[in-house]
Design an enzyme around this catalytic site. Structure first.
Site, mmCIF file in Angstrom:
data_model
loop_
_atom_site.group_PDB
_atom_site.id
_atom_site.type_symbol
_atom_site.label_atom_id
_atom_site.label_comp_id
_atom_site.label_asym_id
_atom_site.label_seq_id
_atom_site.Cartn_x
_atom_site.Cartn_y
_atom_site.Cartn_z
ATOM 1 N N ARG A 76 0.332 -2.928 -0.733
ATOM 2 C CA ARG A 76 -0.972 -3.242 -1.334
ATOM 3 C C ARG A 76 -0.786 -3.922 -2.696
ATOM 4 O O ARG A 76 -1.031 -5.107 -2.849
ATOM 5 C CB ARG A 76 -1.801 -1.943 -1.449
ATOM 6 C CG ARG A 76 -3.265 -2.176 -1.770
ATOM 7 C CD ARG A 76 -3.574 -2.426 -3.224
ATOM 8 N NE ARG A 76 -3.108 -1.345 -4.110
ATOM 9 C CZ ARG A 76 -3.064 -1.457 -5.429
ATOM 10 N NH1 ARG A 76 -3.433 -2.573 -6.042
ATOM 11 N NH2 ARG A 76 -2.622 -0.459 -6.173
ATOM 12 N N ASP A 77 -0.293 -3.193 -3.686
ATOM 13 C CA ASP A 77 -0.174 -3.766 -5.034
ATOM 14 C C ASP A 77 0.793 -4.946 -5.007
ATOM 15 O O ASP A 77 0.578 -5.960 -5.673
ATOM 16 C CB ASP A 77 0.333 -2.676 -6.001
ATOM 17 C CG ASP A 77 -0.016 -2.958 -7.440
ATOM 18 O OD1 ASP A 77 -0.043 -4.131 -7.832
ATOM 19 O OD2 ASP A 77 -0.243 -1.995 -8.191
ATOM 20 N N HIS B 63 1.455 5.258 -12.779
ATOM 21 C CA HIS B 63 1.506 3.973 -12.058
ATOM 22 C C HIS B 63 1.919 2.925 -13.092
ATOM 23 O O HIS B 63 1.080 2.391 -13.820
ATOM 24 C CB HIS B 63 0.112 3.712 -11.480
ATOM 25 C CG HIS B 63 -0.054 2.422 -10.747
ATOM 26 N ND1 HIS B 63 -0.146 2.341 -9.373
ATOM 27 C CD2 HIS B 63 -0.184 1.132 -11.186
ATOM 28 C CE1 HIS B 63 -0.336 1.087 -9.002
ATOM 29 N NE2 HIS B 63 -0.367 0.323 -10.087
ATOM 30 N N ASN C 212 5.206 -3.512 -10.105
ATOM 31 C CA ASN C 212 5.405 -2.091 -10.420
ATOM 32 C C ASN C 212 6.892 -1.821 -10.606
ATOM 33 O O ASN C 212 7.731 -2.625 -10.232
ATOM 34 C CB ASN C 212 4.930 -1.229 -9.250
ATOM 35 C CG ASN C 212 3.445 -1.366 -9.015
ATOM 36 O OD1 ASN C 212 3.002 -2.318 -8.402
ATOM 37 N ND2 ASN C 212 2.678 -0.416 -9.499
ATOM 38 N N HIS D 87 3.538 -0.529 -14.240
ATOM 39 C CA HIS D 87 4.052 -1.884 -14.014
ATOM 40 C C HIS D 87 5.176 -2.113 -15.027
ATOM 41 O O HIS D 87 5.270 -1.415 -16.037
ATOM 42 C CB HIS D 87 2.909 -2.903 -14.139
ATOM 43 C CG HIS D 87 1.999 -2.886 -12.933
ATOM 44 N ND1 HIS D 87 2.086 -3.804 -11.923
ATOM 45 C CD2 HIS D 87 1.018 -2.020 -12.571
ATOM 46 C CE1 HIS D 87 1.197 -3.526 -10.988
ATOM 47 N NE2 HIS D 87 0.522 -2.438 -11.354
ATOM 48 N N CYS E 240 -1.602 -7.504 -10.625
ATOM 49 C CA CYS E 240 -3.013 -7.549 -10.247
ATOM 50 C C CYS E 240 -3.517 -8.960 -10.503
ATOM 51 O O CYS E 240 -3.318 -9.497 -11.592
ATOM 52 C CB CYS E 240 -3.799 -6.535 -11.082
ATOM 53 S SG CYS E 240 -5.571 -6.639 -10.781
#
Ligand code: HMG
Ligand code: MG
Length: 299
Positions: free
Chosen positions: A15-16, A207, A249, A209, A240
């Site tokens: 996803r990310d 989370h 990430n 990055h 993002c």
């Protein structure tokens, strides 16, 4: 607080990671990628996002991806949902866990989901109601938990306030997002300390990055305070589309290498994880990006 003996890694690469790729990755490749991640022992893999395809075309095949994933192997595939429409589509495609995402910065909230923070929380209310009815756990993200790409450093008290609202609304866990990877260990610890005043520490996740190369240091700082859930993305994919300049990430391989070295259990096999990283990097036409992957290639 003692460093945990066991850590849960939430893999967010599909996803990310893939939301931020210029190229649209074929659905079949995404599915094989997710299956390879599962084969490494990862038990929570964020698979896709039921967001508007106009906003994030990379996730437009969300339903096809979800429908193709095997069920009943002890692996959970959470998906992002920005509103009730996304929740309903996720449920219809077989999702068994979802995540809502808010921000601690007004400008980022506007740029990312086109509404104020307060409006986003209102928008999640029907999602919580529907999720309770369907018995679907909801995770909550707070983006810009350390720094906003538009507004600069963010006050931990504000983050704690939003995290508490999400938790009290029904999120089982709150993931604190260093969306642009600008945080440092001291600020990370201040953030966790402030947020843990409002949400139990064992319900918080990190989370990070890695834009400024601080992600592992921030995770270590979080471990020192007892945090035991971390999001990571194989091969350091990610970013993002609405956070300019954000890198991926923390690479899951690098996180796992550190945790293995510290004797912290995760249930994930490093060689298989590296293979999943090599697979997706090969599909994207690049060399493995994790530090461990690069070191292993040379040795
Ligand atoms: P909007 O334009 O304000 O809302 O977008 P809208 O209701 O006017 O919808 C626009 C169009 O999208 C309409 O289509 C809707 O039907 C459709 P049209 O009528 O023009 O043809 N639509 C949808 N389609 C599919 N699924 C849906 C959906 N909802 C509306 N669920 C909206 C508001 C929230 C939808 C939009 O802004 C959006 O999708 N944003 C998502 C942005 C995003 O995915 N960002 C990346 C994820 S967050 C992140 O990466 C941070 C994180 O990793 C943590 C961290 O690092 O900090 C989680
Ligand atoms: Mg992120």
């Amino acid at each position: 607080m003692a460093i945990p003996h066991r850590v849960c890694i939430v893999e967010v690469g599909p996803r990310d990671g893939l939301q931020n790729e210029k190229q649209i990755v074929p659905t079949a490749t995404k599915i094989e990628f997710i299956q390879r991640l599962a084969a490494s022992g990862l038990r929570t893999i964020e698979a896709t996002a039921f967001v508007s395809p106009k906003w994030v075309p990379q996730m437009a095949d969300h339903a096809e991806v979800m429908r193709a994933l095997p069920r009943g192997h002890g692996v959970t595939y959470p998906v992002l949902v920005p509103n009730l429409r996304g929740f309903e589509a996720a449920l219809a495609a077989g999702a068994t866990e979802v995540a809502v995402f808010a921000a601690a910065s007004e400008t980022f909230s506007q740029r990312n989901i086109n509404c104020t923070i307060a409006e986003s929380l209102d928008r999640f209310t029907p999602v919580f109601v529907a999720a309770r009815t369907a018995d679907i756990p909801v995770r909550g993200y707070v983006s810009c938990a350390l720094t906003c790409p538009y507004e600069g450093d963010v006050d931990p008290i504000r983050v704690a306030e939003i995290a508490a609202m999400l938790f009290e609304s029904g999120c089982f866990e709150i993931s604190l997002g260093d969306t642009i990877g600008a945080g440092t260990p001291n600020r990370t610890q201040a953030l966790i300390a402030a947020t843990a005043q409002r949400v139990p520490l064992n319900k918080l996740a990190g989370h990070f990055h890695d834009t400024y190369g601080q992600a592992l240091a921030n995770i270590y700082a979080s471990l020192e305070l007892g945090m035991h859930v971390f999001d990571a993305s194989v091969s350091g994919l990610g970013g993002c589309p609405y956070a300019p300049g954000a890198a991926g990430n923390v690479a899951t391989e690098d996180l796992l290498y550190m945790l293995n070295g510290m004797g912290i259990e995760t249930g994930v096999d490093l060689d298989r994880l590296l293979a999943a990283g090599s697979f997706i990097c090969g599909e994207l036409g690049r060399q493995p990006q994790s530090r461990v992957g690069r070191a292993r290639q040379k040795s």
